[in-house]
Design an enzyme around this catalytic site. Structure first.
Site, PDB file in Angstrom:
ATOM      1  N   ARG A 259       0.852  -1.186   0.000  1.00 19.57           N
ATOM      2  CA  ARG A 259       0.000   0.000   0.000  1.00 19.57           C
ATOM      3  C   ARG A 259       0.884   1.231   0.000  1.00 19.57           C
ATOM      4  O   ARG A 259       1.920   1.272   0.673  1.00 19.57           O
ATOM      5  CB  ARG A 259      -0.889   0.036   1.243  1.00 19.57           C
ATOM      6  CG  ARG A 259      -2.095  -0.883   1.172  1.00 19.57           C
ATOM      7  CD  ARG A 259      -3.099  -0.363   0.133  1.00 19.57           C
ATOM      8  NE  ARG A 259      -4.356  -1.086   0.183  1.00 19.57           N
ATOM      9  CZ  ARG A 259      -4.616  -2.187  -0.511  1.00 19.57           C
ATOM     10  NH1 ARG A 259      -3.677  -2.691  -1.289  1.00 19.57           N
ATOM     11  NH2 ARG A 259      -5.792  -2.786  -0.438  1.00 19.57           N
ATOM     12  N   GLU A 288      -2.867   7.835  -4.532  1.00 15.01           N
ATOM     13  CA  GLU A 288      -3.053   6.942  -5.660  1.00 15.01           C
ATOM     14  C   GLU A 288      -4.404   7.219  -6.294  1.00 15.01           C
ATOM     15  O   GLU A 288      -5.422   7.227  -5.589  1.00 15.01           O
ATOM     16  CB  GLU A 288      -2.974   5.488  -5.197  1.00 15.01           C
ATOM     17  CG  GLU A 288      -3.032   4.508  -6.339  1.00 15.01           C
ATOM     18  CD  GLU A 288      -2.683   3.087  -5.935  1.00 15.01           C
ATOM     19  OE1 GLU A 288      -3.420   2.179  -6.362  1.00 15.01           O
ATOM     20  OE2 GLU A 288      -1.703   2.888  -5.194  1.00 15.01           O
ATOM     21  N   HIS A 307      -0.083   0.157 -10.075  1.00 15.22           N
ATOM     22  CA  HIS A 307      -0.935  -0.856  -9.448  1.00 15.22           C
ATOM     23  C   HIS A 307      -1.346  -1.954 -10.429  1.00 15.22           C
ATOM     24  O   HIS A 307      -2.521  -2.284 -10.585  1.00 15.22           O
ATOM     25  CB  HIS A 307      -2.171  -0.215  -8.834  1.00 15.22           C
ATOM     26  CG  HIS A 307      -2.571  -0.867  -7.542  1.00 15.22           C
ATOM     27  ND1 HIS A 307      -3.057  -0.180  -6.462  1.00 15.22           N
ATOM     28  CD2 HIS A 307      -2.533  -2.164  -7.151  1.00 15.22           C
ATOM     29  CE1 HIS A 307      -3.314  -1.023  -5.467  1.00 15.22           C
ATOM     30  NE2 HIS A 307      -3.003  -2.224  -5.865  1.00 15.22           N
TER      31      HIS A 307
END
Length: 346
Positions: A259, A288, A307
């Site tokens: 994360r 993000e 991602h």
């Protein structure tokens, strides 16, 4: 551990295959429900997809629209937690909710409501996506050590040969879930010296050394490759800050497939700009998505993969397998895999 920031709704891609995960990635033991739950029809929300309906039916479950007799929910979005909360409020008989990703921080406002053990059992996909995410982590480590990012951006042939080999290096993995276990397995051919940092010092199979988070500062100065594979919680936010980045050797590389919030982004920008790190490989960022024009995009020592460690094509069959296994546990009373602790947030 996916780790997984909010993404689009999950859609099956390719042939759905069953993939059983029999051991909880955090404890290493089969996860059992904290209380008896009454099984019944299952709703797939916010939008149903045939591939996941087949996963339910494969286990003997019945898929029906959400109604007064619904007992389970397969929730296929990480970005619409308010809708899930409304569904649970309207249908308090729901006994089990399957969430789509390994990380559950997209439900941070919802889960604490059930911290006292009331309401449904929540399960996630933790451990189910270990293989593709671990593969991505090791790929980033290789690319950083071999300095692919600056070499690929160079506009002329370099005079000097640079780069480090992974063989025999010291690798520290923060986290001890399914992704960390798979990373350890993948690293074995490179004869790395591996240290796992986790909440307890209970040895993790495959690691040369296991230490607690309290010992992280002592480990970092002897780390060549730092891989973050831990859950995002209030206690892990900015776990890697300016002070800890400074503890790493100048030739070390940082890989984050967990994360973005685990890393202080501003501190990382400064560390890379000053040359105090060889490089950083980021599949996740904070914020993000990373806004256009952010300094990290221009940093020649940084690789950003937006991602993509586990794509929909990779994860759909894996999530289907997790759904099938948990439906069997739901209907048979034999327990669930990937149980979420609403109080801890993972």
């Amino acid at each position: 551990m996916t780790a997984d920031a909010p993404r689009h709704d999950v859609r099956p891609s390719g042939r759905i295959r069953e993939r059983a995960q029999h051991r909880d990635p955090l404890s290493g033991h089969t996860a059992m429900p904290p209380r008896t739950v009454e099984p019944g029809p299952i709703a797939i929300l916010p939008t149903s997809h045939d591939g996941f309906a087949e996963a339910v039916e494969r286990a003997g479950g019945t898929v029906q629209p959400l109604g007064s007799d619904t007992r389970g929910i397969i929730w296929l979005s990480a970005a619409r937690s308010d809708e899930l909360a409304a569904a649970l409020d309207a249908h308090p008989q729901i006994a089990w909710v399957q969430l789509p990703w390994a990380g559950v921080d997209g439900f941070a406002e919802l889960l604490p409501r059930y911290a006292d053990g009331s309401g449904p059992v929540f399960t996630s996909a933790k451990g189910a996506y270990s293989e593709p995410v671990a593969e991505h982590a090791v790929a980033l480590a290789h690319a950083l050590l071999r300095e692919f990012a600056p070499k690929a951006r160079a506009a002329r042939w370099a005079d000097a040969r640079t780069g480090r080999s992974l063989y025999g290096l010291r690798v520290t993995i923060v986290g001890a879930g399914g992704i960390a276990r798979e990373i350890l397995r993948l690293l074995a051919p490179w004869r790395t010296e591996t240290t796992v940092v986790r909440r307890t010092a209970h040895p993790l199979e495959g690691a040369d050394r296991t230490v607690t988070v309290d010992e992280l500062d002592g480990v970092l100065p002897d780390t060549d490759v730092l891989i973050l594979a831990a859950a995002s919680t209030t206690s892990t936010r900015h776990l890697i800050d300016a002070r800890r980045l400074a503890l790493l050797p100048d030739e070390a590389v940082l890989v984050n497939i967990a994360r973005g919030a685990l890393v202080d982004t501003d501190a990382l920008v400064d560390a890379l700009a000053s040359g105090s790190l060889l490089g950083a490989g980021l599949d996740v960022t904070d914020p993000e998505p990373l806004p256009g024009g952010h300094p990290l995009f221009a940093e020649h020592r940084c690789l950003i993969t937006s991602h993509s460690a586990d794509t929909a094509e990779m994860t759909a069959p894996l999530l289907a397998g997790r759904i099938t296994e948990n439906v069997r546990g739901f209907l048979g009373g034999t327990g669930f895999v990937g149980i979420v602790d609403p109080a801890e947030g993972y």
